[in-house]
Every structure is written in structure tokens, then in C-alpha cells.
Scaffold this motif. Structure first.
Motif, PDB file in Angstrom:
ATOM      1  N   PRO A  68      79.532  28.651  30.555  1.00 57.54           N
ATOM      2  CA  PRO A  68      81.180  28.311  30.125  1.00 57.54           C
ATOM      3  C   PRO A  68      80.279  27.356  28.836  1.00 57.54           C
ATOM      4  O   PRO A  68      80.980  27.290  27.846  1.00 57.54           O
ATOM      5  N   TYR A  69      79.431  26.517  29.103  1.00 57.86           N
ATOM      6  CA  TYR A  69      78.446  26.143  27.778  1.00 57.86           C
ATOM      7  C   TYR A  69      78.284  26.910  26.215  1.00 57.86           C
ATOM      8  O   TYR A  69      78.488  26.130  26.224  1.00 57.86           O
ATOM      9  N   ILE A  70      77.846  27.524  26.855  1.00 62.53           N
ATOM     10  CA  ILE A  70      77.446  28.680  25.669  1.00 62.53           C
ATOM     11  C   ILE A  70      79.049  29.446  24.686  1.00 62.53           C
ATOM     12  O   ILE A  70      78.243  29.516  24.188  1.00 62.53           O
ATOM     13  N   GLU A  71      80.202  29.353  25.666  1.00 62.88           N
ATOM     14  CA  GLU A  71      81.373  29.836  24.912  1.00 62.88           C
ATOM     15  C   GLU A  71      81.856  28.616  24.951  1.00 62.88           C
ATOM     16  O   GLU A  71      83.203  29.077  23.897  1.00 62.88           O
ATOM     17  N   GLY A  72      81.857  27.160  25.034  1.00 66.44           N
ATOM     18  CA  GLY A  72      82.596  26.672  24.483  1.00 66.44           C
ATOM     19  C   GLY A  72      83.569  25.465  25.056  1.00 66.44           C
ATOM     20  O   GLY A  72      84.222  25.090  25.431  1.00 66.44           O
TER      21      GLY A  72
ATOM     22  N   GLU B 257      69.460  18.291  32.218  1.00 58.27           N
ATOM     23  CA  GLU B 257      69.099  19.096  32.093  1.00 58.27           C
ATOM     24  C   GLU B 257      70.060  20.413  32.076  1.00 58.27           C
ATOM     25  O   GLU B 257      69.929  21.593  32.053  1.00 58.27           O
ATOM     26  N   GLN B 258      71.754  20.086  32.246  1.00 57.22           N
ATOM     27  CA  GLN B 258      72.449  21.280  31.853  1.00 57.22           C
ATOM     28  C   GLN B 258      72.315  22.220  30.754  1.00 57.22           C
ATOM     29  O   GLN B 258      72.168  23.197  30.424  1.00 57.22           O
ATOM     30  N   LEU B 259      72.201  20.636  30.006  1.00 58.68           N
ATOM     31  CA  LEU B 259      72.131  21.030  28.052  1.00 58.68           C
ATOM     32  C   LEU B 259      70.543  22.047  28.064  1.00 58.68           C
ATOM     33  O   LEU B 259      70.821  23.172  27.432  1.00 58.68           O
ATOM     34  N   MET B 260      69.465  21.597  29.042  1.00 61.52           N
ATOM     35  CA  MET B 260      68.379  22.171  28.817  1.00 61.52           C
ATOM     36  C   MET B 260      68.101  23.668  29.034  1.00 61.52           C
ATOM     37  O   MET B 260      67.537  24.593  28.583  1.00 61.52           O
ATOM     38  N   ARG B 261      69.020  23.642  30.137  1.00 58.64           N
ATOM     39  CA  ARG B 261      68.809  25.056  30.466  1.00 58.64           C
ATOM     40  C   ARG B 261      69.416  25.903  30.125  1.00 58.64           C
ATOM     41  O   ARG B 261      69.681  27.046  29.945  1.00 58.64           O
ATOM     42  N   SER B 262      70.959  25.952  29.535  1.00 56.14           N
ATOM     43  CA  SER B 262      71.775  26.725  28.724  1.00 56.14           C
ATOM     44  C   SER B 262      71.343  26.658  27.019  1.00 56.14           C
ATOM     45  O   SER B 262      71.583  27.930  26.992  1.00 56.14           O
ATOM     46  N   ARG B 263      69.560  25.871  26.633  1.00 57.68           N
ATOM     47  CA  ARG B 263      69.674  26.087  25.447  1.00 57.68           C
ATOM     48  C   ARG B 263      68.542  27.172  25.520  1.00 57.68           C
ATOM     49  O   ARG B 263      68.166  28.454  25.078  1.00 57.68           O
TER      50      ARG B 263
ATOM     51  N   GLN C 215      69.088  34.832  24.760  1.00 56.77           N
ATOM     52  CA  GLN C 215      70.338  36.003  24.825  1.00 56.77           C
ATOM     53  C   GLN C 215      70.229  36.047  23.202  1.00 56.77           C
ATOM     54  O   GLN C 215      70.866  36.212  21.964  1.00 56.77           O
ATOM     55  N   LYS C 216      69.701  34.762  22.203  1.00 57.88           N
ATOM     56  CA  LYS C 216      69.545  35.490  20.610  1.00 57.88           C
ATOM     57  C   LYS C 216      70.593  34.095  20.395  1.00 57.88           C
ATOM     58  O   LYS C 216      71.127  34.843  19.102  1.00 57.88           O
ATOM     59  N   ASN C 217      71.052  33.411  20.758  1.00 57.82           N
ATOM     60  CA  ASN C 217      72.198  32.735  20.352  1.00 57.82           C
ATOM     61  C   ASN C 217      72.181  31.522  19.069  1.00 57.82           C
ATOM     62  O   ASN C 217      72.398  30.263  19.082  1.00 57.82           O
ATOM     63  N   GLU C 218      71.318  31.735  18.130  1.00 55.20           N
ATOM     64  CA  GLU C 218      70.943  30.618  16.945  1.00 55.20           C
ATOM     65  C   GLU C 218      72.291  29.639  16.553  1.00 55.20           C
ATOM     66  O   GLU C 218      72.266  29.032  16.821  1.00 55.20           O
ATOM     67  N   ALA C 219      73.799  30.459  17.269  1.00 55.39           N
ATOM     68  CA  ALA C 219      74.843  29.208  16.700  1.00 55.39           C
ATOM     69  C   ALA C 219      75.150  27.973  17.703  1.00 55.39           C
ATOM     70  O   ALA C 219      74.595  27.143  17.232  1.00 55.39           O
ATOM     71  N   TYR C 220      74.903  28.614  19.268  1.00 59.66           N
ATOM     72  CA  TYR C 220      75.275  27.900  19.819  1.00 59.66           C
ATOM     73  C   TYR C 220      73.503  26.579  20.486  1.00 59.66           C
ATOM     74  O   TYR C 220      73.286  25.403  20.225  1.00 59.66           O
ATOM     75  N   LEU C 221      72.315  27.194  19.841  1.00 57.09           N
ATOM     76  CA  LEU C 221      70.735  26.521  19.913  1.00 57.09           C
ATOM     77  C   LEU C 221      71.187  25.346  19.093  1.00 57.09           C
ATOM     78  O   LEU C 221      70.733  24.030  18.799  1.00 57.09           O
ATOM     79  N   GLN C 222      71.962  26.236  17.481  1.00 55.36           N
ATOM     80  CA  GLN C 222      71.341  25.195  16.434  1.00 55.36           C
ATOM     81  C   GLN C 222      72.843  23.897  16.578  1.00 55.36           C
ATOM     82  O   GLN C 222      72.961  22.550  16.277  1.00 55.36           O
ATOM     83  N   ALA C 223      74.075  24.635  17.428  1.00 54.79           N
ATOM     84  CA  ALA C 223      74.933  22.942  17.562  1.00 54.79           C
ATOM     85  C   ALA C 223      74.635  22.341  18.488  1.00 54.79           C
ATOM     86  O   ALA C 223      75.020  20.957  18.686  1.00 54.79           O
ATOM     87  N   THR C 224      73.536  22.281  19.616  1.00 54.35           N
ATOM     88  CA  THR C 224      73.186  21.569  20.379  1.00 54.35           C
ATOM     89  C   THR C 224      71.977  20.484  20.161  1.00 54.35           C
ATOM     90  O   THR C 224      71.502  19.805  20.910  1.00 54.35           O
ATOM     91  N   TRP C 225      71.805  20.987  18.780  1.00 56.01           N
ATOM     92  CA  TRP C 225      70.225  20.058  18.042  1.00 56.01           C
ATOM     93  C   TRP C 225      70.603  18.962  18.108  1.00 56.01           C
ATOM     94  O   TRP C 225      71.572  19.186  16.709  1.00 56.01           O
TER      95      TRP C 225
ATOM     96  N   THR D 124      66.674  16.237  14.078  1.00 56.36           N
ATOM     97  CA  THR D 124      65.888  16.943  13.606  1.00 56.36           C
ATOM     98  C   THR D 124      66.289  18.969  13.276  1.00 56.36           C
ATOM     99  O   THR D 124      65.425  19.183  14.167  1.00 56.36           O
ATOM    100  N   ARG D 125      67.241  18.425  13.664  1.00 57.65           N
ATOM    101  CA  ARG D 125      68.096  20.242  13.931  1.00 57.65           C
ATOM    102  C   ARG D 125      67.104  20.748  11.987  1.00 57.65           C
ATOM    103  O   ARG D 125      66.771  20.163  11.377  1.00 57.65           O
ATOM    104  N   PRO D 126      66.484  22.122  12.442  1.00 55.24           N
ATOM    105  CA  PRO D 126      65.998  23.113  11.609  1.00 55.24           C
ATOM    106  C   PRO D 126      66.632  23.198  10.925  1.00 55.24           C
ATOM    107  O   PRO D 126      68.526  23.623  10.714  1.00 55.24           O
ATOM    108  N   ASN D 127      66.466  23.715   9.503  1.00 57.42           N
ATOM    109  CA  ASN D 127      67.419  24.244   8.270  1.00 57.42           C
ATOM    110  C   ASN D 127      66.891  25.509   8.014  1.00 57.42           C
ATOM    111  O   ASN D 127      67.814  25.795   7.906  1.00 57.42           O
ATOM    112  N   GLU D 128      66.343  26.141   8.959  1.00 61.40           N
ATOM    113  CA  GLU D 128      65.540  27.641   9.188  1.00 61.40           C
ATOM    114  C   GLU D 128      66.666  27.946  10.658  1.00 61.40           C
ATOM    115  O   GLU D 128      66.602  26.768  11.513  1.00 61.40           O
ATOM    116  N   PRO D 129      66.257  29.159  10.614  1.00 63.08           N
ATOM    117  CA  PRO D 129      67.008  29.251  11.708  1.00 63.08           C
ATOM    118  C   PRO D 129      65.661  29.890  13.126  1.00 63.08           C
ATOM    119  O   PRO D 129      64.369  29.552  12.567  1.00 63.08           O
TER     120      PRO D 129
END
Length: 138
Positions: free
Chosen positions: A22-26, A34-40, A46-56, A60-65
Motif C-alpha cells: 500500500p505504501y509503494i502503490e500510494g 521503520e515502516q518507511l525503511m521497510r518499504s524502501r 522491485q527496482k522502483n526508482e520512483a518510490y525511492l526518489q519520492a521518499t528521499w 540529500t536526494r541524488p540527482n542520478e538514478p
């Protein structure tokens, strides 16, 4: 008619549909660091770049994938060592989670031991936790 059972959650939860899904799907927002860390972690599997970037955290969010779709990396498991919620009133919106993530690269097993720092801040959806950075205990 039988219901198909949801696969186990990569973070160690019983079901992806009731744990990190449910977190990853929005459909829900993690209520704890802890819930955020587990979902990350699950998003990394899942190689879900969009979720990783959105929760960073934006500071400190990197500009590169952070994940490569071609990377030959296999995540093997997650162990949460501790959620180190700070007790000071001024730090109610900061938390730390220590974990060990095991993975395999080109057949070689490795582990990532990190103490991650999270901040809870306002966002368009209300208060949300964001990953900021991490340290690596010896």
C-alpha cells in the motif's frame, strides 16, 4: 472461486498486499520511520526508482538514478536491528532505524549494515517520513 494469495513481502512481512504494497502503490503513507525503511527496502527489491526518489529527503536526494534495471543484484533478506526513536521532545520528527540487508552480486553474498536517519516533515499529503542519510557501524 479461490482468492489468489499475495506473495510474502520482501521486507519480511507476511504479505506484500498488507505490508509495504500500500505504501509503494500510494494507497497509504508510512506512519513510522521503520515502516518507511521497510518499504524502501521492498522498493529496492522491485527496482522502483520512483518510490525511492519520492521518499528521499530533498536535501540529500541524488540527482542520478539509485537503481539500475540492468544491475545483476539479488536481494536476500532484511533484518531490522532496532528502531531508535529519540525521546527528546525537540526530536519528535527525527528517527533512526538500524538494519542489515543481505544481497548477492554476481554470485557473491554481501551485506549492508546501516543506521538510517529519517525526518518527518510536512508534504502536500500531510506529515510524511523521508529518508535522509545513513551511517555504517563497524
Amino acid at each position: 472461486m479461490s482468492k489468489s494469495k499475495s506473495p510474502a513481502c520482501p521486507c519480511g512481512g507476511s504479505s506484500l498486499a498488507t505490508c509495504c504494497g500500500p505504501y509503494i502503490e500510494g494507497a497509504a503513507v508510512p506512519q513510522t520511520a521503520e515502516q518507511l525503511m521497510r518499504s524502501r527496502y521492498t522498493a529496492y527489491t522491485q527496482k522502483n526508482e520512483a518510490y525511492l526518489q519520492a521518499t528521499w529527503h530533498p536535501s540529500t536526494r541524488p540527482n542520478e538514478p539509485v537503481v539500475s534495471p540492468n544491475e545483476k543484484l539479488q536481494w536476500l533478506g532484511l533484518e531490522v536491528k532496532s528502531a531508535l526513536r529519540l525521546r527528546q521532545r525537540k526530536a519528535e520528527n527525527e528517527d533512526y532505524v538500524e538494519f542489515v540487508a543481505r544481497f548477492r552480486v554476481q554470485g557473491k553474498g554481501q551485506r549492508l549494515h546501516e543506521v538510517s536517519r529519517f525526518l518527518r516533515e510536512p508534504s502536500p499529503e500531510g506529515l510524511r517520513w523521508f529518508y535522509v542519510d545513513g551511517t555504517f557501524p563497524e
